[in-house]
Design a protein around this motif. Structure first.
Motif, PDB file in Angstrom:
ATOM      1  N   THR A  54       0.877  -1.165   0.000  1.00  0.00           N
ATOM      2  CA  THR A  54       0.000   0.000   0.000  1.00  0.00           C
ATOM      3  C   THR A  54       0.918   1.219   0.000  1.00  0.00           C
ATOM      4  O   THR A  54       2.121   1.101   0.267  1.00  0.00           O
ATOM      5  CB  THR A  54      -0.918   0.024   1.231  1.00  0.00           C
ATOM      6  OG1 THR A  54      -0.113   0.035   2.419  1.00  0.00           O
ATOM      7  CG2 THR A  54      -1.845  -1.190   1.240  1.00  0.00           C
ATOM      8  N   PHE A  55       0.378   2.383  -0.255  1.00  0.00           N
ATOM      9  CA  PHE A  55       1.218   3.558  -0.449  1.00  0.00           C
ATOM     10  C   PHE A  55       0.691   4.758   0.309  1.00  0.00           C
ATOM     11  O   PHE A  55      -0.508   4.987   0.375  1.00  0.00           O
ATOM     12  CB  PHE A  55       1.322   3.888  -1.948  1.00  0.00           C
ATOM     13  CG  PHE A  55       1.881   2.748  -2.740  1.00  0.00           C
ATOM     14  CD1 PHE A  55       3.244   2.604  -2.891  1.00  0.00           C
ATOM     15  CD2 PHE A  55       1.044   1.785  -3.287  1.00  0.00           C
ATOM     16  CE1 PHE A  55       3.770   1.526  -3.596  1.00  0.00           C
ATOM     17  CE2 PHE A  55       1.561   0.708  -3.990  1.00  0.00           C
ATOM     18  CZ  PHE A  55       2.927   0.586  -4.144  1.00  0.00           C
ATOM     19  N   SER A  56       1.630   5.492   0.872  1.00  0.00           N
ATOM     20  CA  SER A  56       1.304   6.773   1.494  1.00  0.00           C
ATOM     21  C   SER A  56       2.185   7.824   0.823  1.00  0.00           C
ATOM     22  O   SER A  56       3.299   7.527   0.381  1.00  0.00           O
ATOM     23  CB  SER A  56       1.530   6.728   3.002  1.00  0.00           C
ATOM     24  OG  SER A  56       2.834   6.303   3.311  1.00  0.00           O
ATOM     25  N   GLU A  57       1.661   9.027   0.749  1.00  0.00           N
ATOM     26  CA  GLU A  57       2.403  10.053   0.019  1.00  0.00           C
ATOM     27  C   GLU A  57       3.136  10.996   0.961  1.00  0.00           C
ATOM     28  O   GLU A  57       2.726  11.211   2.095  1.00  0.00           O
ATOM     29  CB  GLU A  57       1.484  10.825  -0.916  1.00  0.00           C
ATOM     30  CG  GLU A  57       0.308  11.504  -0.268  1.00  0.00           C
ATOM     31  CD  GLU A  57      -0.581  12.152  -1.304  1.00  0.00           C
ATOM     32  OE1 GLU A  57      -0.263  13.263  -1.754  1.00  0.00           O
ATOM     33  OE2 GLU A  57      -1.601  11.528  -1.663  1.00  0.00           O
ATOM     34  N   GLY A  90       7.767  20.539  -5.332  1.00  0.00           N
ATOM     35  CA  GLY A  90       6.617  19.966  -6.019  1.00  0.00           C
ATOM     36  C   GLY A  90       6.766  18.479  -6.256  1.00  0.00           C
ATOM     37  O   GLY A  90       7.866  17.937  -6.239  1.00  0.00           O
ATOM     38  N   GLY A  91       5.662  17.839  -6.439  1.00  0.00           N
ATOM     39  CA  GLY A  91       5.652  16.401  -6.674  1.00  0.00           C
ATOM     40  C   GLY A  91       5.387  15.618  -5.399  1.00  0.00           C
ATOM     41  O   GLY A  91       5.189  16.186  -4.325  1.00  0.00           O
ATOM     42  N   THR A  92       5.391  14.315  -5.534  1.00  0.00           N
ATOM     43  CA  THR A  92       5.096  13.421  -4.426  1.00  0.00           C
ATOM     44  C   THR A  92       6.093  12.275  -4.412  1.00  0.00           C
ATOM     45  O   THR A  92       6.436  11.726  -5.455  1.00  0.00           O
ATOM     46  CB  THR A  92       3.666  12.843  -4.569  1.00  0.00           C
ATOM     47  OG1 THR A  92       2.735  13.924  -4.618  1.00  0.00           O
ATOM     48  CG2 THR A  92       3.315  11.917  -3.425  1.00  0.00           C
ATOM     49  N   TYR A  93       6.551  11.924  -3.231  1.00  0.00           N
ATOM     50  CA  TYR A  93       7.361  10.730  -3.009  1.00  0.00           C
ATOM     51  C   TYR A  93       6.418   9.724  -2.368  1.00  0.00           C
ATOM     52  O   TYR A  93       5.684  10.064  -1.444  1.00  0.00           O
ATOM     53  CB  TYR A  93       8.535  11.054  -2.075  1.00  0.00           C
ATOM     54  CG  TYR A  93       9.486   9.905  -1.867  1.00  0.00           C
ATOM     55  CD1 TYR A  93      10.538   9.696  -2.748  1.00  0.00           C
ATOM     56  CD2 TYR A  93       9.341   9.034  -0.799  1.00  0.00           C
ATOM     57  CE1 TYR A  93      11.429   8.645  -2.567  1.00  0.00           C
ATOM     58  CE2 TYR A  93      10.224   7.984  -0.599  1.00  0.00           C
ATOM     59  CZ  TYR A  93      11.265   7.799  -1.497  1.00  0.00           C
ATOM     60  OH  TYR A  93      12.138   6.765  -1.318  1.00  0.00           O
ATOM     61  N   TRP A  94       6.425   8.509  -2.857  1.00  0.00           N
ATOM     62  CA  TRP A  94       5.515   7.487  -2.360  1.00  0.00           C
ATOM     63  C   TRP A  94       6.262   6.515  -1.460  1.00  0.00           C
ATOM     64  O   TRP A  94       7.278   5.949  -1.860  1.00  0.00           O
ATOM     65  CB  TRP A  94       4.871   6.740  -3.518  1.00  0.00           C
ATOM     66  CG  TRP A  94       4.022   7.648  -4.343  1.00  0.00           C
ATOM     67  CD1 TRP A  94       4.373   8.311  -5.489  1.00  0.00           C
ATOM     68  CD2 TRP A  94       2.684   8.043  -4.058  1.00  0.00           C
ATOM     69  NE1 TRP A  94       3.331   9.073  -5.928  1.00  0.00           N
ATOM     70  CE2 TRP A  94       2.274   8.931  -5.072  1.00  0.00           C
ATOM     71  CE3 TRP A  94       1.781   7.724  -3.038  1.00  0.00           C
ATOM     72  CZ2 TRP A  94       1.016   9.500  -5.097  1.00  0.00           C
ATOM     73  CZ3 TRP A  94       0.527   8.293  -3.066  1.00  0.00           C
ATOM     74  CH2 TRP A  94       0.147   9.170  -4.083  1.00  0.00           C
ATOM     75  N   ILE A  95       5.745   6.315  -0.257  1.00  0.00           N
ATOM     76  CA  ILE A  95       6.284   5.318   0.659  1.00  0.00           C
ATOM     77  C   ILE A  95       5.487   4.034   0.439  1.00  0.00           C
ATOM     78  O   ILE A  95       4.259   4.030   0.538  1.00  0.00           O
ATOM     79  CB  ILE A  95       6.141   5.747   2.137  1.00  0.00           C
ATOM     80  CG1 ILE A  95       6.780   7.114   2.376  1.00  0.00           C
ATOM     81  CG2 ILE A  95       6.716   4.681   3.066  1.00  0.00           C
ATOM     82  CD1 ILE A  95       8.266   7.160   2.214  1.00  0.00           C
ATOM     83  N   ALA A  96       6.185   2.963   0.109  1.00  0.00           N
ATOM     84  CA  ALA A  96       5.556   1.652  -0.052  1.00  0.00           C
ATOM     85  C   ALA A  96       5.516   0.978   1.318  1.00  0.00           C
ATOM     86  O   ALA A  96       6.521   0.948   2.022  1.00  0.00           O
ATOM     87  CB  ALA A  96       6.349   0.802  -1.036  1.00  0.00           C
ATOM     88  N   ASN A  97       4.369   0.483   1.695  1.00  0.00           N
ATOM     89  CA  ASN A  97       4.191  -0.153   3.001  1.00  0.00           C
ATOM     90  C   ASN A  97       3.727  -1.590   2.838  1.00  0.00           C
ATOM     91  O   ASN A  97       2.947  -1.902   1.952  1.00  0.00           O
ATOM     92  CB  ASN A  97       3.142   0.606   3.818  1.00  0.00           C
ATOM     93  CG  ASN A  97       3.551   2.046   4.046  1.00  0.00           C
ATOM     94  OD1 ASN A  97       4.491   2.309   4.766  1.00  0.00           O
ATOM     95  ND2 ASN A  97       2.861   2.977   3.405  1.00  0.00           N
ATOM     96  N   LEU A  98       4.198  -2.422   3.744  1.00  0.00           N
ATOM     97  CA  LEU A  98       3.761  -3.810   3.818  1.00  0.00           C
ATOM     98  C   LEU A  98       3.404  -4.067   5.271  1.00  0.00           C
ATOM     99  O   LEU A  98       4.258  -3.925   6.156  1.00  0.00           O
ATOM    100  CB  LEU A  98       4.871  -4.758   3.354  1.00  0.00           C
ATOM    101  CG  LEU A  98       4.510  -6.235   3.305  1.00  0.00           C
ATOM    102  CD1 LEU A  98       3.366  -6.489   2.332  1.00  0.00           C
ATOM    103  CD2 LEU A  98       5.723  -7.052   2.897  1.00  0.00           C
TER     104      LEU A  98
END
Length: 124
Positions: A31-34, A40-48
């Motif tokens: 799942t992902f949190s921003e 500008g822009g978004t970095y996505w944290i991948a979560n398990l």
């Protein structure tokens, strides 16, 4: 908890974060949190299972022209500024000087003596 010298973080450098999120979400259950990116822009944290598994960085702009999509690794170090000086003395080249990411740590990008690109960071 981190230890000096261990691989600490991995991020996917991609041109299509939405496609990558769909792929890894469907195949690995991430799942992902921003996290907003400075400028500008978004970095996505991948979560398990509510634990960070890695990040997704969208490559935009001329700095990334000709660079293929790839996974990029970061190694934890006890003092980024001192370790970079030591790395340079042993043949490394710094491609991005140290910068601070609030709540994350102090990060620099370099190439080792053989030319392999990587990030080093002193986690917050």
């Amino acid at each position: 908890m981190w230890e000096h010298g261990q691989f600490w973080w991995n991020e996917l450098m991609t041109r299509d974060a939405e496609k990558a999120k769909a792929f890894y979400g469907s195949t690995l259950g991430w799942t992902f949190s921003e996290m907003p990116v400075e400028g500008g822009g978004t970095y996505w944290i991948a979560n398990l299972s509510d634990k960070p598994a890695g990040g997704i960085f969208e490559m935009r702009g001329p700095d990334f022209d000709g660079l293929p999509q790839h996974w990029f690794s970061y190694i934890a170090v006890d003092n980024i500024d001192e370790r970079l000086e030591l790395a340079k003395a042993h043949g490394a080249s710094v491609t991005r000087p140290p910068f601070d990411v609030p709540g994350i740590g102090r990060i620099a990008l370099l190439k080792d003596a053989g030319g392999a690109a990587q990030g080093w960071m002193t986690p917050a």
